[in-house]
Design a protein around this motif. Structure first.
Motif, mmCIF file in Angstrom:
data_model
loop_
_atom_site.group_PDB
_atom_site.id
_atom_site.type_symbol
_atom_site.label_atom_id
_atom_site.label_comp_id
_atom_site.label_asym_id
_atom_site.label_seq_id
_atom_site.Cartn_x
_atom_site.Cartn_y
_atom_site.Cartn_z
ATOM 1 N N TYR A 328 53.857 38.046 -20.355
ATOM 2 C CA TYR A 328 53.192 36.742 -20.299
ATOM 3 C C TYR A 328 52.426 36.502 -21.599
ATOM 4 C CZ TYR A 328 54.311 36.833 -15.311
ATOM 5 O OH TYR A 328 54.957 36.878 -14.110
ATOM 6 N N GLU A 370 43.883 41.637 -12.298
ATOM 7 C CA GLU A 370 45.158 41.071 -11.873
ATOM 8 C C GLU A 370 46.298 42.074 -12.055
ATOM 9 O OE1 GLU A 370 47.663 37.603 -10.686
ATOM 10 O OE2 GLU A 370 45.824 38.648 -10.143
ATOM 11 N N TYR A 413 50.011 41.365 -2.052
ATOM 12 C CA TYR A 413 51.056 40.345 -2.128
ATOM 13 C C TYR A 413 51.057 39.430 -0.907
ATOM 14 C CZ TYR A 413 53.185 42.290 -6.344
ATOM 15 O OH TYR A 413 53.423 42.691 -7.638
ATOM 16 N N PRO A 415 50.650 36.296 0.849
ATOM 17 C CA PRO A 415 50.527 34.908 0.373
ATOM 18 C C PRO A 415 49.414 34.127 1.065
ATOM 19 C CG PRO A 415 52.469 35.172 1.770
ATOM 20 C CD PRO A 415 51.929 36.540 1.521
ATOM 21 N N GLY A 419 47.916 33.327 -2.194
ATOM 22 C CA GLY A 419 48.658 32.105 -2.462
ATOM 23 C C GLY A 419 50.150 32.317 -2.615
ATOM 24 N N ALA A 420 50.860 31.186 -2.686
ATOM 25 C CA ALA A 420 52.315 31.244 -2.805
ATOM 26 C C ALA A 420 52.762 31.865 -4.117
ATOM 27 C CB ALA A 420 52.889 29.832 -2.671
ATOM 28 N N ASP A 421 51.876 31.901 -5.115
ATOM 29 C CA ASP A 421 52.221 32.499 -6.407
ATOM 30 C C ASP A 421 51.718 33.934 -6.523
ATOM 31 O OD1 ASP A 421 49.509 32.047 -6.573
ATOM 32 O OD2 ASP A 421 49.567 31.262 -8.631
ATOM 33 N N ALA A 422 51.590 34.616 -5.394
ATOM 34 C CA ALA A 422 51.072 35.991 -5.401
ATOM 35 C C ALA A 422 51.938 36.929 -6.233
ATOM 36 C CB ALA A 422 50.967 36.516 -3.970
ATOM 37 N N HIS A 423 53.199 36.556 -6.429
ATOM 38 C CA HIS A 423 54.112 37.407 -7.205
ATOM 39 C C HIS A 423 54.026 37.124 -8.703
ATOM 40 C CE1 HIS A 423 56.097 33.594 -6.525
ATOM 41 N NE2 HIS A 423 56.947 33.867 -7.504
ATOM 42 N N ILE A 424 53.144 36.203 -9.098
ATOM 43 C CA ILE A 424 52.990 35.826 -10.500
ATOM 44 C C ILE A 424 51.721 36.449 -11.069
ATOM 45 C CG2 ILE A 424 52.686 33.908 -12.117
ATOM 46 C CD1 ILE A 424 55.449 33.986 -10.895
ATOM 47 N N ARG A 426 48.686 36.134 -12.904
ATOM 48 C CA ARG A 426 47.842 35.002 -13.303
ATOM 49 C C ARG A 426 46.378 35.400 -13.167
ATOM 50 N NH1 ARG A 426 45.557 30.167 -11.604
ATOM 51 N NH2 ARG A 426 45.836 30.643 -9.389
ATOM 52 N N ARG A 429 43.356 33.316 -11.529
ATOM 53 C CA ARG A 429 43.050 33.172 -10.099
ATOM 54 C C ARG A 429 41.691 33.803 -9.769
ATOM 55 N NH1 ARG A 429 47.294 34.156 -7.217
ATOM 56 N NH2 ARG A 429 48.745 34.885 -8.829
#
Length: 511
Positions: A328, A370, A413, A415, A419-424, A426, A429
């Motif tokens: 990233y 993270e 992980y 969600p 959240g729905a982006d738990a696999h990202i 970031r 957050r």
């Protein structure tokens, strides 16, 4: 005739055992708890899936399919949130028999991590927690700086040659040498040679595999161990090797101290806690002042724990930080900007960024947090035993003796929490949630468990944090890293610690 009778008895016992298992699984009040069909009858299903080395991902998939509680063996249940009754301070849920696989079979051999005795664990932890506290990190920072200096020299050499390197291996060399320095004032030499000194890394890996699998059938551990310790290269032999190594280091230190004169001994006993003294010296000082509080076995036990648990957790975590920053670039750019601003405001500062300053850098801390959420070092459920009277967990009444546990990967992980982006990856957050300080932030904190939970939280977590906070800023400001793997998604093996198999990178210098 005798042989036939023995075989008949074994067959009869096996048949009766199978019939009993089927009967109890059909009539059990917990029969409604979902899970793989074969897991109802034997721990073999769980054993085989753990042996595959991929159970952290499988565990997440199981909960996605079956819900908040899943059966993975007879009376063995995985849950998807850290119930406070199970893991909170003062919990009466003791560690399960899986932790037996991490002990030496001798009854007088025990260490802090696998100890199932709640009272003894609490008493032992009190003896040592000050040595691992945040306030004690000042006295260890010098050792970390020494290892960072050598590590950066190695990276500079690789940046000139441009040869691909296994970064996970080098980060473990760093973490192992730091723990050697902190514990014994002596680096093992991994950073200098880049090789497995005296086979210690292999011994540690083999010991991890053995303990992970042997614990599933804990009743057989003493018998397995007696056989395996005679086989060179086995996990049991690896553990014996590490035990002898620690005993040798302690004996060498005791010999050195015995040659000190009276005034030198007094100076050691009166030394300031902030002085750069290693772990073994501090423990031995306490032992000499109060032999009942810290015994000779306590010194061995903690010296062993530092070696077994002190390198893998940090190496895996650092690998996750660097891997995700490489994947990233925008996150990496923001982190570098924060570090650059810090350096501009502290232009008179020489050497590496002090830990206290690094620990106060918001985005650096969010990046590390993270990375540990995305890839916590441990990847199996933290098994606990339901106490007398039973317990109501995840919508089910579980009987006393049932074994339940949460996997940090499942929690991280989830969600519904992250959240729905738990696999990202970031880091923002954490900053967003912390700024709001609302219910979402509390949920995220409650479900963040890279170092365990409650009274069984990893004692050495602050030392790991010290190593990461000190090294990451130096790496990202001095070098660029380019992934040199078949895929940008790395391969891992999970035998308690989820270790990268081949985290290959090319190192480039930054102007």
């Amino acid at each position: 005739m005798y042989t036939s009778l023995v075989l008949l008895s074994i067959c009869l016992f096996t048949v009766l055992r199978v019939v009993y298992t089927i009967y109890t699984s059909v009539t059990s009040p917990e029969k409604s708890i979902p899970g793989p069909w074969l897991a109802r009858f034997s721990r073999l299903w769980y054993f085989l899936h753990v042996r595959s080395g991929n159970f952290h991902h499988e565990n997440i998939a199981l909960h996605a399919k079956y819900g908040p509680i899943v059966r993975v063996g007879p009376n063995l249940y995985s849950i998807d949130h850290p119930d406070k009754n199970v893991y909170g301070i003062g919990s009466k849920f003791k560690k399960s028999d899986w932790y037996e696989g991490w002990k030496h079979p001798s009854p007088d051999r025990w260490t802090l991590f696998p100890d199932q005795d709640i009272k003894r664990h609490a008493e032992t932890r009190k003896r040592f927690q000050n040595l691992y506290s945040m306030s004690s990190l000042v006295s260890y920072e010098k050792y970390v700086d020494e290892c960072i200096d050598i590590f950066l020299q190695k990276m500079s050499s690789f940046s000139r040659s441009r040869e691909p390197i296994d970064m996970a291996h080098w980060l473990q060399c760093y973490a192992f040498d730091v723990m050697g320095d902190i514990t014994y004032s002596e680096r093992f030499g991994f950073l200098d040679q880049g090789e497995d000194i005296a086979g210690m890394l292999v011994a540690l890996d083999n010991s991890m595999v053995y303990s992970t699998l042997a614990g599933i059938y804990a009743w057989a551990h003493p018998y397995f161990y007696a056989i395996m310790e005679k086989i060179p290269g086995s996990g049991a032999a690896g553990r014996n090797f590490l035990m002898k190594f620690v005993q040798q280091k302690i004996a060498e230190r005791n010999h050195t101290r015995s040659n000190l004169n009276a005034s030198e001994k007094q100076l050691r006993l009166e030394a300031n806690d902030d002085a750069p003294r290693d772990f073994l010296d501090k423990l031995t000082d306490i032992h000499e002042r109060d032999p009942q509080r810290v015994t000779s076995y306590h010194i061995f036990m903690m010296g062993m724990s530092n070696i077994v648990a002190g390198s893998d957790t940090t190496a895996v975590s650092l690998s996750s930080v660097l891997y995700n920053l490489t994947k990233y670039p925008s996150t990496l750019a923001r982190l570098r900007h924060e570090i650059k601003e810090h350096e501009a405001q502290n232009d008179s500062c020489e050497g590496f960024i002090p830990f206290k300053e690094a620990h106060a850098m918001p985005y650096l801390q969010a990046v590390i947090k993270e990375a540990l959420r995305m890839h916590p070092a441990t990847g199996l459920p933290l098994w606990r035993v339901v106490p007398e009277g039973g317990a109501f967990i995840a919508g089910h009444q579980l009987p006393a003796g049932a074994t339940i546990g949460i996997n940090s990967w499942v929690a991280h992980y989830n969600p519904s929490i992250f959240g729905a982006d738990a696999h990202i990856f970031r880091p923002e957050r954490w900053l967003e949630a912390e700024q709001e300080k609302g219910e979402q932030y509390q949920k995220m904190e409650a479900n963040y468990l890279p170092f365990g939970l409650g009274s069984r939280t990893c004692l050495g977590r602050h030392i790991s944090t010290l190593e990461m906070c000190k090294l990451v800023p130096e790496l990202v400001t001095k070098f660029d890293f380019e992934l040199d793997m078949p895929s940008t998604n790395w391969t891992t093996k999970n035998y308690w610690f989820v270790k990268p198999v081949d985290f290959r990178v090319r190192v480039k210098p930054r102007l």
